[in-house]
Design a protein around this motif. Structure first.
Motif, PDB file in Angstrom:
ATOM      1  N   ALA A  92       2.290  -8.517 -72.613  1.00 58.95           N
ATOM      2  CA  ALA A  92       2.289  -9.453 -71.034  1.00 58.95           C
ATOM      3  C   ALA A  92       0.696  -9.232 -70.748  1.00 58.95           C
ATOM      4  CB  ALA A  92       3.417  -9.226 -70.515  1.00 58.95           C
ATOM      5  N   LEU A  93       0.249 -10.441 -70.500  1.00 57.02           N
ATOM      6  CA  LEU A  93      -1.204 -10.320 -69.431  1.00 57.02           C
ATOM      7  C   LEU A  93      -1.093 -10.728 -68.490  1.00 57.02           C
ATOM      8  CD1 LEU A  93      -2.956 -13.015 -72.041  1.00 57.02           C
ATOM      9  CD2 LEU A  93      -2.348 -10.573 -72.516  1.00 57.02           C
ATOM     10  N   ALA A  94      -1.755 -10.933 -66.988  1.00 56.18           N
ATOM     11  CA  ALA A  94      -1.980 -11.132 -66.137  1.00 56.18           C
ATOM     12  C   ALA A  94      -1.530 -11.836 -65.872  1.00 56.18           C
ATOM     13  CB  ALA A  94      -3.338 -10.181 -65.133  1.00 56.18           C
ATOM     14  N   GLY A  95      -0.449 -11.695 -64.522  1.00 51.71           N
ATOM     15  CA  GLY A  95       0.066 -12.730 -64.272  1.00 51.71           C
ATOM     16  C   GLY A  95       1.889 -12.823 -65.260  1.00 51.71           C
ATOM     17  N   ALA A  96       1.810 -12.393 -65.670  1.00 51.26           N
ATOM     18  CA  ALA A  96       3.272 -12.487 -66.409  1.00 51.26           C
ATOM     19  C   ALA A  96       4.376 -12.123 -65.374  1.00 51.26           C
ATOM     20  CB  ALA A  96       3.023 -11.949 -68.228  1.00 51.26           C
ATOM     21  N   ARG A  97       5.611 -12.323 -65.487  1.00 50.79           N
ATOM     22  CA  ARG A  97       6.904 -11.459 -64.970  1.00 50.79           C
ATOM     23  C   ARG A  97       7.823 -11.107 -65.307  1.00 50.79           C
ATOM     24  NH1 ARG A  97       7.458 -13.839 -59.826  1.00 50.79           N
ATOM     25  NH2 ARG A  97       9.441 -14.099 -59.974  1.00 50.79           N
ATOM     26  N   LEU A  98       7.826  -9.822 -65.596  1.00 50.12           N
ATOM     27  CA  LEU A  98       8.650  -8.866 -66.120  1.00 50.12           C
ATOM     28  C   LEU A  98      10.005  -8.230 -65.001  1.00 50.12           C
ATOM     29  CD1 LEU A  98       5.954  -7.566 -68.619  1.00 50.12           C
ATOM     30  CD2 LEU A  98       7.817  -9.123 -69.081  1.00 50.12           C
ATOM     31  N   ARG A  99      11.627  -8.247 -65.857  1.00 49.81           N
ATOM     32  CA  ARG A  99      12.238  -7.199 -65.673  1.00 49.81           C
ATOM     33  C   ARG A  99      11.065  -5.610 -65.480  1.00 49.81           C
ATOM     34  NH1 ARG A  99      13.535 -11.408 -67.637  1.00 49.81           N
ATOM     35  NH2 ARG A  99      15.371 -12.115 -67.066  1.00 49.81           N
ATOM     36  N   ASP A 100      11.704  -5.026 -63.929  1.00 55.54           N
ATOM     37  CA  ASP A 100      11.944  -3.826 -63.781  1.00 55.54           C
ATOM     38  C   ASP A 100      12.472  -2.490 -64.967  1.00 55.54           C
ATOM     39  OD1 ASP A 100      10.649  -1.396 -63.639  1.00 55.54           O
ATOM     40  OD2 ASP A 100      11.314  -1.231 -60.974  1.00 55.54           O
ATOM     41  N   GLY A 101      11.304  -2.287 -65.715  1.00 55.46           N
ATOM     42  CA  GLY A 101      13.011  -1.358 -67.122  1.00 55.46           C
ATOM     43  C   GLY A 101      13.406  -0.075 -66.642  1.00 55.46           C
ATOM     44  N   TYR A 102      12.794   0.019 -65.441  1.00 53.26           N
ATOM     45  CA  TYR A 102      13.492   1.827 -64.569  1.00 53.26           C
ATOM     46  C   TYR A 102      14.913   1.744 -63.887  1.00 53.26           C
ATOM     47  CZ  TYR A 102      10.156   3.860 -67.355  1.00 53.26           C
ATOM     48  OH  TYR A 102       9.243   4.453 -68.667  1.00 53.26           O
ATOM     49  N   GLY A 123      -3.135  -5.088 -69.181  1.00 55.47           N
ATOM     50  CA  GLY A 123      -2.238  -5.784 -69.641  1.00 55.47           C
ATOM     51  C   GLY A 123      -0.832  -4.936 -70.007  1.00 55.47           C
ATOM     52  N   MET A 124       0.295  -4.791 -70.863  1.00 55.06           N
ATOM     53  CA  MET A 124       1.357  -4.482 -71.619  1.00 55.06           C
ATOM     54  C   MET A 124       2.153  -4.350 -72.660  1.00 55.06           C
ATOM     55  SD  MET A 124       4.578  -3.982 -68.729  1.00 55.06           S
ATOM     56  CE  MET A 124       5.698  -2.488 -68.610  1.00 55.06           C
ATOM     57  N   VAL A 125       2.557  -3.453 -73.713  1.00 53.07           N
ATOM     58  CA  VAL A 125       3.586  -4.143 -73.947  1.00 53.07           C
ATOM     59  C   VAL A 125       5.299  -3.700 -73.589  1.00 53.07           C
ATOM     60  CG1 VAL A 125       1.858  -3.416 -76.238  1.00 53.07           C
ATOM     61  CG2 VAL A 125       2.805  -1.369 -74.748  1.00 53.07           C
ATOM     62  N   CYS A 126       5.661  -4.855 -74.249  1.00 56.56           N
ATOM     63  CA  CYS A 126       7.450  -5.089 -73.474  1.00 56.56           C
ATOM     64  C   CYS A 126       8.246  -4.710 -73.961  1.00 56.56           C
ATOM     65  CB  CYS A 126       6.879  -6.232 -72.845  1.00 56.56           C
ATOM     66  SG  CYS A 126       6.079  -7.003 -72.097  1.00 56.56           S
ATOM     67  N   SER A 127       9.676  -3.436 -73.314  1.00 58.05           N
ATOM     68  CA  SER A 127      10.594  -3.246 -74.012  1.00 58.05           C
ATOM     69  C   SER A 127      11.728  -4.044 -73.917  1.00 58.05           C
ATOM     70  CB  SER A 127      10.698  -2.383 -73.325  1.00 58.05           C
ATOM     71  OG  SER A 127      11.443  -2.207 -71.698  1.00 58.05           O
ATOM     72  N   GLU A 128      12.739  -3.988 -74.508  1.00 55.26           N
ATOM     73  CA  GLU A 128      13.702  -5.349 -74.643  1.00 55.26           C
ATOM     74  C   GLU A 128      14.289  -5.222 -72.973  1.00 55.26           C
ATOM     75  OE1 GLU A 128      16.699  -4.880 -77.624  1.00 55.26           O
ATOM     76  OE2 GLU A 128      15.374  -4.403 -79.020  1.00 55.26           O
ATOM     77  N   LYS A 129      14.214  -4.414 -72.137  1.00 56.75           N
ATOM     78  CA  LYS A 129      14.688  -4.502 -70.708  1.00 56.75           C
ATOM     79  C   LYS A 129      13.981  -5.630 -70.169  1.00 56.75           C
ATOM     80  CE  LYS A 129      16.775  -2.310 -67.492  1.00 56.75           C
ATOM     81  NZ  LYS A 129      17.266   0.012 -66.782  1.00 56.75           N
ATOM     82  N   GLU A 130      12.783  -5.070 -70.422  1.00 55.74           N
ATOM     83  CA  GLU A 130      11.596  -5.671 -69.576  1.00 55.74           C
ATOM     84  C   GLU A 130      11.610  -6.838 -69.690  1.00 55.74           C
ATOM     85  OE1 GLU A 130       8.340  -2.506 -68.208  1.00 55.74           O
ATOM     86  OE2 GLU A 130       8.905  -3.048 -70.842  1.00 55.74           O
ATOM     87  N   LEU A 131      11.664  -7.734 -71.231  1.00 54.51           N
ATOM     88  CA  LEU A 131      12.151  -8.998 -70.949  1.00 54.51           C
ATOM     89  C   LEU A 131      13.186  -9.680 -70.787  1.00 54.51           C
ATOM     90  CD1 LEU A 131      10.251  -8.763 -74.602  1.00 54.51           C
ATOM     91  CD2 LEU A 131       9.545  -9.417 -72.511  1.00 54.51           C
TER      92      LEU A 131
END
Length: 818
Positions: A92-102, A123-131
């Motif tokens: 995910a790049l800057a500006g992406a909207r993700l869920r708080d995985g915790y 940026g951020m590499v994403c987990s299934e919960k964040e997506l």
């Protein structure tokens, strides 16, 4: 049922948007309830490749990952334990909207670049919960190696899931393949079959399966696999199950669930090493037999339930759930795969009795096609060989004693036009039915075509020629049917006379100051015992108007209330319960109910359900005021209310004293008659009965009228109401009779003698005294005389008076006082 479009597209090409596809299927009879979009909010999220992973200089549990996504090359700080160089990941790049995985309830947050322990993370590499794919957040999502680097993740993993409401008659559509067949028929596409194993070429056995109850199990196919290694399922399999709303367990169980969703045939996997004798027997349960199911609940079984056994014990409840004794676990290496067809009614009753409804039972109880058994077993075997590369099929056995046959219908082609109202071209009809899997033959001349249709075995809902015609209509499109107005004369409205009578009764009683109540249709033995002064309904008979022995009353097998297990034979107990509660809060209670009672007829026959009126009055006659009568409500109040009701309905009713009723006060009770038939009872409760119900010393006046009997006596004129042209003449008659003579008999004699000129009559005085003589009384009536076409003369009135005097003397021994 949830249908992911990516899964659906494995079997049919879909050129429509999800919204258009849902609409087309809904119009064809498969109701789409909602559409969920996976990845709709994945902006600035791409497929990235991990070029390298280095330790974080300021934190032992963090690493620096170099991630490439097309033109984007960035350094990401992460604590994911499963990241490694060469992986494909979601970045995910800057500006992406993700869920708080915790967070327990994940909320969308906007990603911003920032420094973590002194190192800038871009940026951020994403987990299934964040997506939003699942609740997994311990590690990042690892994509398939063939995922294209730089592609938007929405294009690679995004999906649309359509949720359908599958009605019980559409079991053929209760799967991905079933929906695919419908889509292919609607869009003129060809259907693609899934890859399956060739079971016919594999070794066969003859001692693996035994069916002892072939009336409840029409087919059972068992496949034995060796070299099974139980573990996590591949990512693609997990994602598809999650998209369809099913939780991943392990690769073996996931394959059985996957095939059930894909083909529509439930499967079950047994650990073969835990089956005694390495075989299964399909038969009914023994009386008192018990087993523990996979949900760790011990179940009590009955002989009408179908079980799967090994050589010594039950290991599964057929069509519902497996047993804990043969469960597949991490140590399983030998597998018995079950694919079978069980009787729909047996599965339905078993699931209901055990209160154990599963995805498998939901399909079996709709009636599955036995031909699915082989297809599903071959598909599951193929998938098991893929997810367990070291496995192999050792042998299998297919027990199919009575193969299902195809149904064939033949009917004249013009029947389609007659049923649908529009002509449909013969080629169109044949094309539609062929696309649905039917075999079609058109024979005869052009003027006398005859259509012969062979129905596929997976369509148990098609049992009539009209069902075939409906298939044509729904695929052609119901919107193609023309809109036409009905022609011809409308039939005359026929109103139900019983319903009109009940409505009139409610109106009159409400106008008389009574309140309608609605009570439960069930009662208890105690209610009826209290109504008979505690002597017990067995001896005294129950019911008020309708007397029946309590042993013959209609009892419920499974009552909602354990203490109210019979259908009411009388309305009074329920009304008395309501009245005694209301009496605590108000001085005057006047209640009625018009409803059915339930009376037994003969053995094993349905009960009679006569419409009945129940009436209860108690308390003070009038509210507290200067001019009101503060006396207690008694027999005369309820009798007067009934007289007003009968008069309004045009019923000529009479009342006769009752002395042998177990519920009513002797001397204050009567039967109500109309046209020489008893239509009801009226009176006061015996004081001891009233006290048992909680009324204390209050008088309680009650009545119960058989409304259906009353209907035959109603003579109410529904014509126009007109005012008389000539004024009435009122005369008073004081009639001396024996003290024991009922006033009703005197009134009947007076009414008979007065003839049609008498339009109303009222008893307004009763007198007893020494002037009249011993055991004599005087009843004073006011009678109104009216003629519709003339003014009455004195001569006519004197003649009528003389006739009255003669009739009274002859019928009741009465004389007129001067």
């Amino acid at each position: 049922m949830k249908v992911p479009l990516r899964w659906l597209e494995d079997f049919v090409t879909v050129d429509l948007t999800p919204e258009e596809l849902a609409h087309r299927l809904t119009m064809a009879g498969l109701e789409a309830e909602r559409i969920e979009f996976t990845g709709a909010d994945w902006d600035n999220v791409f497929v990235g490749s991990v070029a390298g992973v280095d330790p974080h200089p300021g934190a032992d549990r963090l690493v620096l990952a170099e991630v490439h996504a097309d033109d984007h090359h960035l350094t990401v700080v992460t604590g994911a334990p499963n990241i490694a160089a060469g992986q494909k990941v979601a970045v995910a790049l800057a500006g992406a909207r993700l869920r708080d995985g915790y967070a327990d309830v994940p909320k969308l947050k906007t990603l911003k670049p920032g420094a973590i322990r002194g190192v800038r993370s871009e940026g951020m590499v994403c987990s299934e919960k964040e997506l939003g794919l699942s609740d997994e957040h311990e590690g990042i999502l690892i994509l398939d190696p063939d995922a294209p680097e730089g592609a938007p993740l929405r294009d690679w993993l995004g999906d649309a899931v359509i949720e359908f409401e599958i009605t019980p008659n559409l079991v053929h559509a209760f799967s991905i393949m079933g929906i695919a067949r419908e889509v292919a028929a609607l869009t003129r596409q060809s259907i693609r079959s899934p890859e399956t194993a060739d079971l016919a070429s594999m070794p066969a056995a003859d001692s693996l399966v035994t069916i002892e109850a072939d009336d409840l199990c029409s087919r059972y196919l068992g496949v034995v696999l060796d070299g099974i290694e139980v573990g996590p399922s591949p990512a693609w399999l997990v994602r598809r199950l999650q998209a369809a709303g099913v939780r991943s367990i392990n690769n073996v169980v996931d394959v059985t669930n996957y095939v059930m969703l894909e083909i529509g045939q439930p499967l079950h996997a047994f650990d073969l090493d835990r089956l005694h004798g390495h075989r299964v027997i399909v038969g009914r349960a023994e009386p008192g037999e018990r087993m523990e199911t996979l949900d760790h609940q011990e179940r009590s079984l009955t002989p009408d339930m179908l079980l799967i056994r090994d050589a010594d014990r039950p290991v599964a409840i057929a069509g519902v759930m497996g047993g804990i004794e043969s469960e597949v676990d991490d140590n399983t290496t030998h597998l018995l795969l079950e694919s079978a067809t069980f009787d729909m009614l047996s599965v339905r009753h078993t699931a209901r009795d055990l209160k154990l409804r599963t995805d498998a039972s939901a399909r079996f109880e709709r009636g599955l096609d036995p031909e699915l058994v082989g297809v599903a077993a071959a598909r599951a075997t193929q998938l098991l060989l893929e997810v367990c590369p070291g496995s192999r099929v050792t042998h299998h056995q297919d027990v199919y004693p009575h193969p299902v046959s195809h149904r064939t219908f033949s009917f004249p082609f013009p029947r389609i036009k007659r049923v649908l109202g529009i002509p449909i071209d013969a080629n169109t009809v044949c094309d539609v039915l062929t696309r649905l899997g039917f075999e079609v033959t058109l024979s005869g001349s052009a003027e006398d075509h005859r259509l012969t249709v062979t129905v596929p075995t997976y369509r148990p809902d098609v049992t009539l020629a009209e069902d075939v015609i409906e298939e044509v209509a729904r695929i052609v499109g119901y919107d193609a049917l023309p809109e036409t107005l009905p022609t011809g004369r409308l039939p005359h409205v026929k109103r139900d006379p019983l319903y009109r009578l009940q409505t009139d009764i409610r109106d009159v009683l409400a106008a008389a100051g009574c309140y309608e109540v609605i009570t439960y249709v069930t009662q208890s033995d105690l209610d009826l015992t209290l109504l008979t002064s505690g002597r017990g309904p067995e001896d005294a008979g129950v019911g008020f108007l309708h007397r029946r022995a309590v042993s013959s009353l209609v009892r419920l097998v499974n009552p909602l209330q354990s203490d109210a297990n019979m259908l009411r034979p009388t309305l009074l107990p329920s009304l008395l319960k309501v009245a005694v509660e209301n009496r605590k809060h108000t001085e005057s209670v006047r209640l009625f109910e018009v409803a059915r009672v339930y009376l037994p007829t003969s053995r094993n026959a349905l009960p009679e359900e006569p419409a009945t009126l129940g009436l209860v009055m108690t308390g003070k006659r009038e509210p507290l005021n200067r001019f009101g009568d503060r006396g207690e409500i008694d027999y005369w109040d309820v009798k007067g209310t009934l007289e007003a009701l009968f008069e309004s309905l045009g019923v000529t009713a009479g009342f006769a004293a009752v002395t042998d009723n177990d519920t009513l006060h002797p001397g204050r009770s009567a039967t109500a008659t109309a046209q020489d038939r008893i239509v009801g009872l009226v009176g006061e409760l015996r004081p001891d009965v009233a006290r048992q119900w909680g009324f204390g010393d209050d008088r309680v006046a009650v009545a119960e009228i058989n409304v259906q009997e009353l209907l035959s006596a109603v003579t109410k004129d529904e014509g126009p109401i007109t005012a008389p042209r000539f004024l009435p003449v009122e005369q008073d008659f004081a009639i001396v009779v024996d003290a024991a003579m009922p006033a009703a008999r005197v009134a009947d004699a007076l009414r008979t003698a007065a003839g049609p000129l008498a339009t109303s009559m009222t008893l307004f005085d009763v007198y007893e005294g020494a002037q009249l003589g011993e055991n004599k009384k005087s009843l004073a009536f006011r009678v109104s005389f009216t003629a519709p076409d003339r003014a009455l003369t004195d001569a006519e009135l004197n003649k009528t008076r003389g006739r009255i005097e003669n009739v009274l003397k002859q019928q009741v021994g009465g004389t007129l006082r001067a």
